[in-house]
Design an enzyme around this catalytic site. Structure first.
Site, PDB file in Angstrom:
ATOM      1  N   LYS A 128       0.871  -1.187   0.000  1.00  0.00           N
ATOM      2  CA  LYS A 128       0.000   0.000   0.000  1.00  0.00           C
ATOM      3  C   LYS A 128       0.900   1.227   0.000  1.00  0.00           C
ATOM      4  O   LYS A 128       2.055   1.148   0.434  1.00  0.00           O
ATOM      5  CB  LYS A 128      -0.890   0.006   1.241  1.00  0.00           C
ATOM      6  CG  LYS A 128      -2.096   0.903   1.145  1.00  0.00           C
ATOM      7  CD  LYS A 128      -3.265   0.257   0.405  1.00  0.00           C
ATOM      8  CE  LYS A 128      -4.392   1.248   0.179  1.00  0.00           C
ATOM      9  NZ  LYS A 128      -5.597   0.596  -0.363  1.00  0.00           N
ATOM     10  N   ASP A 168      -6.972   4.644  -4.475  1.00  0.00           N
ATOM     11  CA  ASP A 168      -7.634   4.517  -3.166  1.00  0.00           C
ATOM     12  C   ASP A 168      -8.225   5.904  -2.915  1.00  0.00           C
ATOM     13  O   ASP A 168      -8.450   6.665  -3.877  1.00  0.00           O
ATOM     14  CB  ASP A 168      -6.632   4.088  -2.074  1.00  0.00           C
ATOM     15  CG  ASP A 168      -7.309   3.684  -0.762  1.00  0.00           C
ATOM     16  OD1 ASP A 168      -7.806   2.557  -0.665  1.00  0.00           O
ATOM     17  OD2 ASP A 168      -7.359   4.514   0.183  1.00  0.00           O
TER      18      ASP A 168
END
Ligand code: NDP
Length: 448
Positions: A128, A168
């Protein structure tokens, strides 16, 4: 913290070595809490440092992102990429641009991603990234310059076989385009599979935009079906009004349910006629306006700046905004109003206290790493299409997404039953099933 002495020791070490990273502690505790039965059944994983290695990222990158705003002022943000685990495939996970981003948040998201990606069964590792850059109010040119500067550092760590970011919060198709353009320029490679979430016109996959929201609704539908129920005629609340939320609303309506409330960080709207999807998309996706504008445009709707969507009576709740947005009080209100199912479209939106309330009340609860796995699963489908220089139709891609979500649901249930005796313990099922897949691969690959 539940579990044996080994699990407790690993958790204590996480807290000691990662001080102040509260979201990472929370995500790790939730997973470790579930792993007692799996470790008891597989003592071979205790002696090989699997837990210790799983909880320590393979690589953590923090870098400066300097850029020049429209007035000529030099700005400096911080960029992150946490490459957590590559036992099952290249690191895979989105980039978040939001002022709240820090190392603890990126690590919590990357840690969750390991198990989520394993659950999809699609050969992707966990990672991430993101930045504390705030895209709100920035011009298109500023967004482009920021993305170019971000990629000027990050490119050296990426590759279609190495690390494949996606979007995201704060990162959508526009940002992916600017990031891809800079990667292509620096590397002189048209490497389609290095980023997912691209527009369909140049290498993106149909259904990627819709995938996380649709997938969360498919997961909730599968949970409801185990009790002979479904969305038809059900009242639903959805938090947020971003990418995940909008497409969750769309799919609930397609299945005959009625979404009566949604939100953004400024408040929430209730519309007893059912949220008008066309208007919602116009307000949020076209105009980029606050959610109150929806209520101004629709007489049946009202806006509230206080409270949350969870104050609105519903049968199903889909938290699709951000971490820790649904606390104990919200859970108590939902249960009091008769909620039967909650599926997390966002990552870790429910606090541990809230989860306990749902569990005690027998509410069907789908944790994010299972319920929102449709996004990353469709990213993996995008990678497959890129590798084959192919492009599938919307219908074919959606059928594959639906099938992945059914399999994820079935795997969570079967694992929950096998390791805890209760097939409705989706938290245990998701954590243990994801863990076992990663642990098997890590063991086979030796201590690396
Ligand atoms: P977006 O940026 O598109 O949307 C986020 C939405 O949540 C916005 O409407 C935002 O409002 C709202 N929001 C943020 N904080 C709050 C709050 N405290 N209360 C109410 N609303 C809030 O992000 P995504 O939809 O992409 O992501 C949402 C969640 O889903 C995140 O947790 C993300 O990690 C997760 N996720 C996303 C995936 C994807 O494919 N996009 C895949 C898997 C998980 P505002 O505009 O006012 O900030």
């Amino acid at each position: 913290m539940n579990g044996n002495a080994h699990i407790k020791a690993v958790y204590a070490e996480i807290r000691r070595r990662n001080q102040g990273e509260v979201e990472f502690h929370q995500a790790a505790a939730e997973v470790l809490d579930s792993l007692g039965p799996a470790l008891d059944r597989h003592p071979e994983y205790a002696g090989t440092g699997i837990l210790e290695r799983l909880c320590e990222p393979e690589r953590q990158l923090i870098f400066r992102v300097p850029w020049v705003d429209d007035s000529g002022t030099v700005r400096v943000n911080r960029g992150f990429r946490v490459e957590f685990n590559s036992a099952l495939g290249p690191y895979k996970g989105g980039l978040r641009f939001h002022p709240s981003v820090n190392l603890g948040i990126v690590k919590f998201l990357g840690f969750e991603q390991i198990f989520k990606n394993a659950l999809t069964g699609m050969g992707i590792g966990g990672g991430k990234g993101g930045s504390d850059f705030d895209p709100k109010g920035r011009s298109d040119a500023e967004i482009m310059r920021f993305c170019q500067s971000f990629m000027t550092e990050l490119y050296r760590h990426l590759g279609e076989h190495t690390d494949v970011p996606a979007g995201d919060i704060g990162v959508g198709a526009r940002e992916i385009g600017y990031l891809f353009g800079q990667y292509k320029r620096i590397t002189n490679r048209y490497e389609s599979g290095v980023l997912t979430g691209k527009p369909v016109a140049w290498g993106g996959s149909h259904v990627r935009t819709e995938a996380t929201g649709y997938g969360a609704v498919y997961f909730a539908e599968a949970m409801l079906a185990t009790r002979g129920d479904g969305f038809h005629g059900r009242r639903v609340v959805v938090s947020g009004s971003g990418n995940v939320a909008v497409y969750a609303v769309e799919k609930v309506h397609a299945l005959g349910g009625r979404v009566v409330a949604c939100s953004d960080s400024s408040g929430y709207v209730v519309d007893e006629d059912g949220i008008d999807l066309g208007l919602l998309k116009d307000v949020k996706e076209v105009r980029g306006a606050r959610i109150s504008v929806y209520a101004e445009a629709k007489p049946s709707a009202r806006f509230s700046a206080r409270g949350t969507v969870y104050d609105v009576p519903c049968d199903v709740a889909l938290p699709c905004a951000t971490q820790n947005e649904l606390g104990r009080e919200d859970a108590v209100a939902l249960v009091k109003n008769g909620v039967i199912a909650v599926a997390e479209g966002a990552n870790m939106p429910c606090t541990p206290d809230a989860m306990a309330v749902f569990q005690e009340a027998g509410v069907l609860f789908g944790p994010g790493k299972a319920a929102n796995a449709g996004g990353v699963a469709t990213s993996a489908l995008e990678m497959r299409q890129n590798a084959a220089r192919d492009s599938w139709t919307f219908e074919e891609t959606e059928a594959r997404l639906a099938s992945v979500m059914r399999e994820v649901h079935a795997e969570c249930r079967a694992t929950a039953e096998a390791y805890g005796g209760n097939p409705e313990d989706y938290v245990l099922g998701a954590n243990a099933a994801g863990f076992l897949r990663v642990a098997r691969a890590m063991t086979a690959q030796g201590v690396v």
